[in-house]
Design an enzyme around this catalytic site. Structure first.
Site, short mmCIF file in Angstrom:
data_model
loop_
_atom_site.label_atom_id
_atom_site.label_comp_id
_atom_site.label_asym_id
_atom_site.label_seq_id
_atom_site.Cartn_x
_atom_site.Cartn_y
_atom_site.Cartn_z
N PRO A 88 40.94 16.80 -7.13
CA PRO A 88 40.80 15.60 -7.97
C PRO A 88 39.34 15.18 -8.19
O PRO A 88 38.42 15.66 -7.53
CB PRO A 88 41.55 14.52 -7.17
CG PRO A 88 42.42 15.26 -6.22
CD PRO A 88 41.69 16.51 -5.90
N GLU A 89 39.18 14.25 -9.09
CA GLU A 89 37.90 13.60 -9.33
C GLU A 89 37.38 12.98 -8.03
O GLU A 89 38.13 12.32 -7.30
CB GLU A 89 38.07 12.50 -10.39
CG GLU A 89 36.81 11.70 -10.68
CD GLU A 89 37.02 10.63 -11.74
OE1 GLU A 89 36.01 10.09 -12.23
OE2 GLU A 89 38.20 10.33 -12.09
#
Length: 364
Positions: free
Chosen positions: A69-70
């Site tokens: 993920p970010e």
């Protein structure tokens, strides 16, 4: 950690990958995993340990590509305002919000090109150890500015490069710098052409078009957006670009962040309980035809895995090729400035001096 499988589990898996050309779209199947898990906030070594466990587990399922993920390394500062909107004093160096930023800055990582920083070296070693292409969301530190970035690694343990978020959103603009056109890469790999945009960058049609123009086939979308409407954006991009879209988001509870005495969690009206879900995930894998292959998952931390039939890209482009037969370049076109933009540059005296001219008629 749960596996969310694709509809097909019998496709062949490439054990060793050599960087020697593009994907054979007529035959190749790629097993890909998006990781839905939480950062160990303010503890980058523990986060990297967790990342390795997740990569090892995904590799055990036969995954050839693993997308995180970010801001997985460094953390997404969900719930924190860094003092803004409360009573921050720009002139007071002891302001609590600035102290929060100091701790956040300490958790970020350096991503120099040469030599690679220790965390980058460690992530490259993980990719090589488990023989996967790795796409990792990080908070990058350069000087005293932070950037939300994605790093790319190959199965031979090599760091390929990075994408810096071009346009941070809302309060992100207070804590993160802005990327430029020099870090919008698409890597031609044996699995296919791989690139990434981060979170709401994916809503920028011209930036998406830049990736389409580079021929992206596996479009990674690390995000912090868990809203159901995000799924519509991911489906649209898959069909618009004729590419596979892999969106990875964190699943985290309040207890995954430091306690209230160390981390102020604003935006929910009152301090949430430790078990309160503050980001429910929604990670998903979507085909070029818009079919959801795996996910979205809102149940907890998970490895969401699907087999990507790369031949589907050709079938999808038959109907719609956004930068090919369905484009009208004489009417609509895009120019991308892919040069780095630096606030300070230096030109040496040697570079400025004119070259000496030779005189063939000169006599000794």
């Amino acid at each position: 950690m749960a596996l969310v499988p694709s509809g097909s589990g019998s496709a062949p898996v490439i054990a060793e990958v050599e960087m020697n050309g593009g994907a054979d779209q007529s035959a190749t199947t790629v097993r890909a995993t998006v990781v839905q898990a939480s950062t160990v906030f303010y503890d980058t070594p523990a986060t990297l340990d967790k990342a390795e466990r997740l990569i090892a587990e995904a590799a055990g399922y036969g995954s050839q590509l693993v997308v995180f993920p970010e801001a997985f390394v460094g953390g997404y500062p969900r719930g924190s305002t860094f003092g803004f909107g409360i009573s921050i004093s720009i002139t007071n160096p002891k302001d609590k919000g600035k102290g929060e930023f100091q701790k956040y800055y300490a958790a970020a990582i350096d991503v120099p090109e040469q030599p690679a920083g220790p965390e980058v070296t460690l992530l490259a070693a993980m990719a090589g150890k488990y023989k996967v292409f790795l796409v990792m969301g990080v908070i990058e530190r350069e000087g005293y500015t932070l950037y939300c970035s994605v790093l790319f690694f190959d199965p031979l343990g090599r760091y390929l490069g990075k994408h810096r978020k071009l346009m941070p959103t809302a309060l992100e603009r207070i804590i993160w710098g802005f990327g430029d056109g020099s870090t919008i890469p698409v890597y031609d790999t044996p699995l296919g052409k791989i690139g990434a945009l981060i979170c709401w960058e994916n809503k920028m049609p011209l930036l998406r078009t830049a990736l389409y123009g580079k021929g992206i086939e596996i479009y990674c979308a690390p995000t912090a957006d868990s809203r159901p409407v995000w799924q519509a954006s991911m489906t649209h991009i898959a069909m618009e670009g004729g590419c596979f879209v892999l969106s990875a988001n964190q699943f985290c509870r309040r207890q995954d962040y430091p306690p209230p005495s160390e981390y102020a969690f604003a935006g929910l009206g009152e301090e949430p309980s430790p078990d309160t879900v503050v980001c429910p995930g929604g990670s998903v894998i979507i085909s070029p035809s818009g079919e959801v292959l795996a996910g979205p998952n809102y149940d907890g931390e998970a490895l969401i895995t699907a087999d990507l039939d790369m031949g589907e890209i050709v079938r999808a482009k038959f109907d719609f090729d956004v930068v090919g037969h369905y484009s009208r370049p004489e009417v609509l076109s895009l120019v991308v400035d892919d040069q780095p933009h630096r606030p300070v540059s230096f030109t040496s005296a040697a570079e400025k001096a004119p070259a000496a001219k030779s005189d063939d008629t000169a006599k000794p």
